[in-house]
Design an enzyme around this catalytic site. Structure first.
Site, PDB file in Angstrom:
ATOM      1  CB  ILE A  15      -0.983  -0.006   1.196  1.00 11.93           C
ATOM      2  CG1 ILE A  15      -1.849  -1.264   1.132  1.00 11.93           C
ATOM      3  CG2 ILE A  15      -1.869   1.238   1.176  1.00 11.93           C
ATOM      4  CD1 ILE A  15      -2.731  -1.497   2.345  1.00 11.93           C
ATOM      5  CD  GLU A  87       6.702  -8.980   9.528  1.00  8.30           C
ATOM      6  OE1 GLU A  87       6.119  -9.765   8.750  1.00  8.30           O
ATOM      7  OE2 GLU A  87       7.884  -8.631   9.384  1.00  8.30           O
ATOM      8  CB  THR A 103       6.959  -5.006  13.223  1.00  4.78           C
ATOM      9  OG1 THR A 103       8.314  -5.339  12.959  1.00  4.78           O
ATOM     10  CG2 THR A 103       6.479  -3.971  12.230  1.00  4.78           C
ATOM     11  CB  THR A 140      -6.499  -4.273   9.177  1.00  6.07           C
ATOM     12  OG1 THR A 140      -7.342  -5.299   8.688  1.00  6.07           O
ATOM     13  CG2 THR A 140      -6.009  -4.711  10.562  1.00  6.07           C
ATOM     14  CG  ASP A 141     -11.665  -5.205   7.379  1.00  2.52           C
ATOM     15  OD1 ASP A 141     -10.558  -5.795   7.402  1.00  2.52           O
ATOM     16  OD2 ASP A 141     -12.544  -5.465   6.532  1.00  2.52           O
ATOM     17  CD  GLU A 142      -7.378  -9.396   8.424  1.00  3.85           C
ATOM     18  OE1 GLU A 142      -7.016 -10.303   9.181  1.00  3.85           O
ATOM     19  OE2 GLU A 142      -6.956  -9.264   7.262  1.00  3.85           O
ATOM     20  CE1 TYR A 165      -1.721  -7.271   9.924  1.00  2.52           C
ATOM     21  CE2 TYR A 165      -3.911  -8.103   9.410  1.00  2.52           C
ATOM     22  CZ  TYR A 165      -2.945  -7.126   9.299  1.00  2.52           C
ATOM     23  OH  TYR A 165      -3.204  -5.981   8.568  1.00  2.52           O
ATOM     24  CB  ALA A 167      -4.240 -10.078  18.509  1.00  7.36           C
ATOM     25  CB  SER A 168       0.017  -7.535  16.435  1.00 10.86           C
ATOM     26  OG  SER A 168      -0.180  -7.656  15.046  1.00 10.86           O
ATOM     27  CE  LYS A 169      -2.242  -2.757  11.457  1.00 12.11           C
ATOM     28  NZ  LYS A 169      -1.155  -1.853  10.979  1.00 12.11           N
ATOM     29  CE  LYS A 204      -0.444 -10.258   2.587  1.00 16.73           C
ATOM     30  NZ  LYS A 204      -0.588  -8.920   3.013  1.00 16.73           N
ATOM     31  CG  ASP A 294     -10.642 -22.804   6.110  1.00 18.08           C
ATOM     32  OD1 ASP A 294      -9.952 -21.890   5.615  1.00 18.08           O
ATOM     33  OD2 ASP A 294     -11.835 -22.658   6.452  1.00 18.08           O
ATOM     34  N   GLY A 297      -8.750 -20.974  12.360  1.00 23.26           N
ATOM     35  CA  GLY A 297      -9.400 -19.745  12.856  1.00 23.26           C
ATOM     36  C   GLY A 297      -9.784 -18.781  11.744  1.00 23.26           C
TER      37      GLY A 297
HETATM   38  P1  NAD Z   1       3.152  -5.079   3.303  1.00 25.92           P
HETATM   39  O1  NAD Z   1       3.439  -6.299   4.113  1.00 25.92           O
HETATM   40  O2  NAD Z   1       3.034  -5.214   1.820  1.00 25.92           O
HETATM   41  O3  NAD Z   1       4.278  -3.980   3.581  1.00 25.92           O
HETATM   42  C1  NAD Z   1       4.782  -3.710   4.862  1.00 25.92           C
HETATM   43  C2  NAD Z   1       6.040  -2.875   4.711  1.00 25.92           C
HETATM   44  O4  NAD Z   1       6.518  -2.576   6.036  1.00 25.92           O
HETATM   45  C3  NAD Z   1       7.171  -3.592   3.970  1.00 25.92           C
HETATM   46  O5  NAD Z   1       7.766  -2.726   3.044  1.00 25.92           O
HETATM   47  C4  NAD Z   1       8.151  -3.965   5.089  1.00 25.92           C
HETATM   48  O6  NAD Z   1       9.503  -4.007   4.651  1.00 25.92           O
HETATM   49  C5  NAD Z   1       7.910  -2.830   6.085  1.00 25.92           C
HETATM   50  N1  NAD Z   1       8.268  -3.212   7.456  1.00 25.92           N
HETATM   51  C6  NAD Z   1       7.922  -4.352   8.108  1.00 25.92           C
HETATM   52  N2  NAD Z   1       8.449  -4.351   9.346  1.00 25.92           N
HETATM   53  C7  NAD Z   1       9.115  -3.180   9.496  1.00 25.92           C
HETATM   54  C8  NAD Z   1       9.855  -2.593  10.552  1.00 25.92           C
HETATM   55  N3  NAD Z   1      10.022  -3.219  11.718  1.00 25.92           N
HETATM   56  N4  NAD Z   1      10.405  -1.372  10.357  1.00 25.92           N
HETATM   57  C9  NAD Z   1      10.254  -0.720   9.160  1.00 25.92           C
HETATM   58  N5  NAD Z   1       9.580  -1.236   8.122  1.00 25.92           N
HETATM   59  C10 NAD Z   1       9.015  -2.457   8.281  1.00 25.92           C
HETATM   60  O7  NAD Z   1       1.830  -4.456   3.931  1.00 25.92           O
HETATM   61  P2  NAD Z   1       0.673  -3.639   3.214  1.00 25.92           P
HETATM   62  O8  NAD Z   1      -0.292  -4.598   2.648  1.00 25.92           O
HETATM   63  O9  NAD Z   1       1.260  -2.576   2.348  1.00 25.92           O
HETATM   64  O10 NAD Z   1      -0.024  -2.969   4.480  1.00 25.92           O
HETATM   65  C11 NAD Z   1       0.379  -1.680   4.951  1.00 25.92           C
HETATM   66  C12 NAD Z   1      -0.434  -1.322   6.181  1.00 25.92           C
HETATM   67  O11 NAD Z   1      -1.816  -1.344   5.856  1.00 25.92           O
HETATM   68  C13 NAD Z   1      -0.262  -2.318   7.328  1.00 25.92           C
HETATM   69  O12 NAD Z   1      -0.233  -1.578   8.527  1.00 25.92           O
HETATM   70  C14 NAD Z   1      -1.504  -3.196   7.254  1.00 25.92           C
HETATM   71  O13 NAD Z   1      -1.842  -3.677   8.531  1.00 25.92           O
HETATM   72  C15 NAD Z   1      -2.522  -2.205   6.728  1.00 25.92           C
HETATM   73  N6  NAD Z   1      -3.626  -2.795   5.957  1.00 25.92           N
HETATM   74  C16 NAD Z   1      -3.380  -3.620   4.898  1.00 25.92           C
HETATM   75  C17 NAD Z   1      -4.459  -4.131   4.171  1.00 25.92           C
HETATM   76  C18 NAD Z   1      -4.238  -5.021   2.965  1.00 25.92           C
HETATM   77  O14 NAD Z   1      -5.226  -5.552   2.419  1.00 25.92           O
HETATM   78  N7  NAD Z   1      -3.015  -5.203   2.483  1.00 25.92           N
HETATM   79  C19 NAD Z   1      -5.764  -3.797   4.508  1.00 25.92           C
HETATM   80  C20 NAD Z   1      -5.976  -2.941   5.610  1.00 25.92           C
HETATM   81  C21 NAD Z   1      -4.897  -2.437   6.304  1.00 25.92           C
END
Ligand code: NAD
Length: 338
Positions: A15, A87, A103, A140-142, A165, A167-169, A204, A294, A297
């Site tokens: 994102i 993560e 993280t 996230t909505d999770e 995941y 729970a950490s968010k 994914k 599956d 959970g």
């Molecule tokens: P992603 O896993 O593709 O990217 C995560 C990025 O964070 C990577 O570039 C990674 O190198 C970096 N990173 C990880 N640990 C790190 C650390 N300790 N220090 C610095 N950088 C670190 O994730 P994404 O899908 O782009 O999601 C981005 C955010 O959006 C996340 O917070 C996720 O929870 C949230 N989100 C994602 C979705 C989805 O569908 N992908 C939906 C809702 C919310």
């Protein structure tokens, strides 16, 4: 938003690497510092279109490294943080939750706490000139857990995370919330549904379906394929983040979702039908779909009520699943052919 310097974390991920080019193009005086650890999920080549941009700097580093965060705040005097780094893959969190706790929880705390020390004089008291400095947390909505056949997640829905995941968010969302209530920090949180689009990691669901289909392998679908997600095209998420960042009310959370509920089997079928047209072969790609054991959970259904961001900030998704998936498939066909 003139002349602001913004710390973006996790900008080399899916994102973030869609957001930064969109943001730099929208605001030509904004400077972005992208801090990313480049875990397996970070991909600098996803940012090649802006790597030489005058207002863009990449820093390789960990959000858990407090000394690094402090020194970046001292050097750049950030006006805001937009925090994507996490993560993010549920399956990995089931296998190995440790990094998720570090993280997503400790890392978020570090960023917030350093920002507080840099921007706040005391509780509910900003340092001079720091009144508009904002921390935007991407979530996230999770965190809301799972739904049955009906109902939608609103901003009032109680948190009930089910995976390490989520729970950490959820924990990170609560820490952000507490920095608003306790210290009066200017924070906003956005909770988004499942994203899809260019630059998503191979692991994914949607990239996996496309990759396995064109390589002639089995397309694995968890359980009976009936799990439902509310799919949002990544650029629509980026536009929502931008809007909340600019106009969202401090201390508030905003759900972002495209009102595009689809089950996994529908998604696999849709992608196969598009591939059948674009790259016809003797048998339909649907023949490759295989149901696999599956995920433990596995949440049944997520769906977002996006009324708040739509009514209060005027956001609306530009793509529906059927338009967004075509663009996504084109991008991956290009990627996998190279
Ligand atoms: P992603 O896993 O593709 O990217 C995560 C990025 O964070 C990577 O570039 C990674 O190198 C970096 N990173 C990880 N640990 C790190 C650390 N300790 N220090 C610095 N950088 C670190 O994730 P994404 O899908 O782009 O999601 C981005 C955010 O959006 C996340 O917070 C996720 O929870 C949230 N989100 C994602 C979705 C989805 O569908 N992908 C939906 C809702 C919310």
């Amino acid at each position: 938003m003139k002349d602001k310097t913004i710390l973006i974390t996790g900008g080399a991920g899916f994102i973030g690497s869609n957001f930064i080019p969109y943001f730099l193009e929208s605001y030509n005086t904004v400077k972005v510092i992208n801090l990313d650890k480049l875990t397996y999920a970070g991909e600098l080549s996803n940012l090649k279109e802006i790597s030489a941009h005058d207002n863009y700097t990449f820093v390789k580093g960990d959000i858990c490294d407090r000394d690094l965060i402090e020194s970046l705040f001292k050097t750049h005097d950030f006006d805001a943080v937009i925090h994507f780094a996490a993560e993010s893959h549920v399956d990995n969190s089931i296998e190995k939750p440790d990094e998720f706790i570090k993280t997503n929880i400790i890392g978020t705390f570090n960023l917030l706490d350093v920002a507080k020390k840099q921007w706040m004089e005391g509780s509910h008291q900003f340092k001079e000139g720091c009144e508009s400095k904002r921390f935007h947390h991407i979530s996230t909505d999770e965190v809301y857990g799972t739904l049955g056949e009906t109902g939608l997640f609103t901003e009032e829905t109680s948190y009930a995370p089910n995976s390490p995941y989520s729970a950490s968010k959820a924990s990170s969302d609560f820490i952000v919330r507490s920095y608003f209530h306790t210290y009066g920090m200017n924070v906003v949180t956005t909770n988004c549904s499942n994203n899809y689009g260019p630059k998503q990691h191979n692991e994914k669901l949607i990239p996996t379906i496309i990759r396995k289909a064109i390589s002639g392998e089995q397309i694995p679908i968890y359980g009976d394929g009936k799990n439902i997600r509310d799919w949002l095209y990544v650029l629509d998420h980026c536009k929502g983040i931008d809007l909340v960042f600019q106009k969202g009310v401090s201390g508030e959370t905003y759900n972002i979702g495209g009102r595009n509920e689809r089950d996994n089997l529908y998604i696999a079928h849709k992608i196969c039908e598009i591939l059948d047209e674009l790259r016809p072969k003797e048998q339909s790609y649907k023949e490759q779909i295989a149901f696999v054991k599956d995920r433990p959970g596995h949440d049944f259904r997520y769906a977002i009520d996006a009324s708040k961001i739509e009514d209060e900030l005027g956001w609306k998704a530009d793509e529906n699943f059927e338009t967004g998936i075509k663009k996504t498939i084109d991008w991956y066909l290009d990627k996998y052919n190279n």
